[in-house]
Write an enzyme that holds these catalytic residues in place. Sequence first.
Site, mmCIF file in Angstrom:
data_model
loop_
_atom_site.group_PDB
_atom_site.id
_atom_site.type_symbol
_atom_site.label_atom_id
_atom_site.label_comp_id
_atom_site.label_asym_id
_atom_site.label_seq_id
_atom_site.Cartn_x
_atom_site.Cartn_y
_atom_site.Cartn_z
ATOM 1 N N ASP A 1 0.791 -1.228 -0.052
ATOM 2 C CA ASP A 1 0.111 0.011 -0.109
ATOM 3 C C ASP A 1 0.798 1.150 0.017
ATOM 4 O OD1 ASP A 1 0.986 -0.634 2.417
ATOM 5 O OD2 ASP A 1 -0.781 0.906 3.401
ATOM 6 N N GLU B 1 0.376 -0.733 5.998
ATOM 7 C CA GLU B 1 1.191 0.062 6.491
ATOM 8 C C GLU B 1 1.103 1.344 6.834
ATOM 9 O OE1 GLU B 1 5.235 1.568 7.720
ATOM 10 O OE2 GLU B 1 3.927 2.199 6.269
#
Lengths: 453, 453
Positions: free
Chosen positions: A85, A149
């Site tokens: 991500d 994250e």
Amino acid sequence: MNNYISENKDRFLSELLDMLRIPSVSADPKFKEDVLRTAEFVKQRLIEAGADNVELCETAGYPIVYGEKIIDPNLPTVIVYGHYDVQPADPYELWNSPPFEPVIKDGNIYARGACDDKGQMYMHVKAFETMMRTNTLTCNVKFMIEGEEEVGSSNLGTFVKENKEKLKGDVILISDTGMLGNDTPSITAGLRGLSYVEVEVTGPNRDLHSGLYGGAVANPINILCQMIASLHDENNRITIPGFYDNVEELSAEERAEMARAPFSLDKYKKALDLGDVHGEAGYVTMERNSIRPTLDVNGIWGGYTGEGAKTVIASKAFAKISMRLVPNQTSEEITEKFQKHFESIAPASVKVLVKPHHGGEPVVTPTDSVAYKAASKAYEETFGVKPIPVRSGGSIPIVAMFKSELGLDSVLMGFGLDSDAIHSPNEHFGVFNYMKGIETIPMFYKHYAEMSK
Amino acid sequence: MNNYISENKDRFLSELLDMLRIPSVSADPKFKEDVLRTAEFVKQRLIEAGADNVELCETAGYPIVYGEKIIDPNLPTVIVYGHYDVQPADPYELWNSPPFEPVIKDGNIYARGACDDKGQMYMHVKAFETMMRTNTLTCNVKFMIEGEEEVGSSNLGTFVKENKEKLKGDVILISDTGMLGNDTPSITAGLRGLSYVEVEVTGPNRDLHSGLYGGAVANPINILCQMIASLHDENNRITIPGFYDNVEELSAEERAEMARAPFSLDKYKKALDLGDVHGEAGYVTMERNSIRPTLDVNGIWGGYTGEGAKTVIASKAFAKISMRLVPNQTSEEITEKFQKHFESIAPASVKVLVKPHHGGEPVVTPTDSVAYKAASKAYEETFGVKPIPVRSGGSIPIVAMFKSELGLDSVLMGFGLDSDAIHSPNEHFGVFNYMKGIETIPMFYKHYAEMSK
């Protein structure tokens, strides 16, 4: 092995660009399908590279891509962590080229996630492919690539807790940090923790005309500014009671050691176009951004922000505030102290709401471990210089979690540069750095296997 | 005459609703066509009501609708001023019904501009129509309806300067203020002035990762908060040097007179859901919002304001700040003092830009003039109670300009209420107030003509 890498350089790059085209912004629900597509992309590339048991492990949020190659149970096992991500890309208008249309310019790959962390994560996939194809893999390897994250790894802890058997290994290997420079490689040996809160200040129950009410009611924006301003004193120390109680103070020797890292204040100010630096009295820049805790407003909004002039007193004002923590502070402790203090300084004329986001714990990684030494040798081999251990100001909260849940230390082999503008418009990653990572990682496996014997 | 008004009530209302459907937001260029359509709407209704020489007078911005009825050069001439533009309607999500789809609910017309100023301006058009149809017009009348009041009437001054002959008259009549209550009519006898600035604070030349840079560089949001916070002292007095130098101080007698206006602090706090009021020490609420100058942040923005958490140090932070001025302060003086002070308090670690928007001068209108007395008699006739003269906290900068350019006093016959939420979501205007305005205005003409003899 290096032949294989140079022969496949173009493909290694074009695959990364393909992944960078998918806007996997985990913070914004409107990119959900893209985040999922990116997970699938990583899964397919792991399968192609030769990993076994590749799967998308479902979580309450975005899936974790898992894959492994167990070549010999008696060999050490490296667990590779990374994330697919990326940070939101706004403000879009400040990008020189669209954030999700990667371009290579002047030796750099420009795109959101080019460095953080798609580029650095993908170095591991390509290093693994290289070792598989050239028959040089010397350790078992397990991939754990998450998709949350940038929003606090909310579901990774549960995944790790529930899969301790699957995640048995010897060391966690992460490339999600930087190094001092392309001729000054370094390995991150410490990370700051993080507390992140959102605050809301409510004045009147509706927006008011500033002429009719101005001066007579609390303006929540003015009050929020006063409250935020009061969080630092004249020495730029944070005024939250007890904030520094547990802060690890470095010895004069340790600070002297730190001061040996190359740093030019002039260049630093010039690169950021700063009239002056700004920070806690009694500490120099490289200490302020690594061994000292901080408090920053990451976003603020309220009232009329469009074109022209509107004479309004807003009903509400908001801010996102984060604190970077240093060893012995904990995210829970600091978030609690912030919340209590912030509520206590609100005047009776407003209401205050403090909403904690995710947090993360500070860590110091040992520099005398086999893994650190293997990493150091790997850099020395590919860069020709012994890397310097440094404390970084950033946070990778899951490093502390891996230690507590799996009992494993992490080794932080970063190849990014401070100037890569991660989390900023025009994020980029050097083609040099990307390729150097793919070369250096197999050296780590080699030395780690040898030194573990 | 009252027969005519009651027979045409439904049409008077439906015509107003038609005008409210056009989103004439002058602050936002995307509504340009709508603002122009509204000017055309007003023009057509003036023609239908019986005005002569109706035209759209072009300016550098939006046109001014002019129209007149000269029945006898020897009679006094009333110049009606109003505006057809409205405030921006955001935040849209706080409206119970869409701001440009007017509805009548519980006796109120809900829409952006219902009160400010389309509703109040249109009372004059319908009062004029009534006097024309019932053959009761007793004065000459000239309409001057502008489209840039909400963005500072930037081009009205030029128009007035260039059309002094056309605008010859005896008094300016304006309905763009409020009254204390439906059973406590009042006439505004003073207005605050306005200085409005936009400020921009620049820290580093690009957005930075708050982990890598946090604590080491000035965060422009934190600095902006500190700078804004420092603009008030612990007594909520404004700290800009010289800010209070020219402020007109009221005598104890005048303050005692003001204190006689009905006001309940409990009701005030309850209506706004306030834990407490907030303002300059030594003054009560009704003084703070009328005879005292103020400083309010009308909007603030910077950094990441989307969903979730982003750990960024923004390159820039912005605020819109307005100051309400009282007699003897001038907009130019205060804007200059603000700019000088704000620039002087910026630390070396940031750059500051102050961009002045429009300003306006405070005014006190005489209560012993023929026009004021005629207005007072008019209210007394329709409300059955003698209206109270009050100082309002709002600003209508052009009142001072009319005085200096045309030598004319204004009489401020407002029919709105404080609770009408002008400049806020769910702006509304009582049907009672709208109709009462249409009844009261002809009474003003009648008494003004009689008393001018």
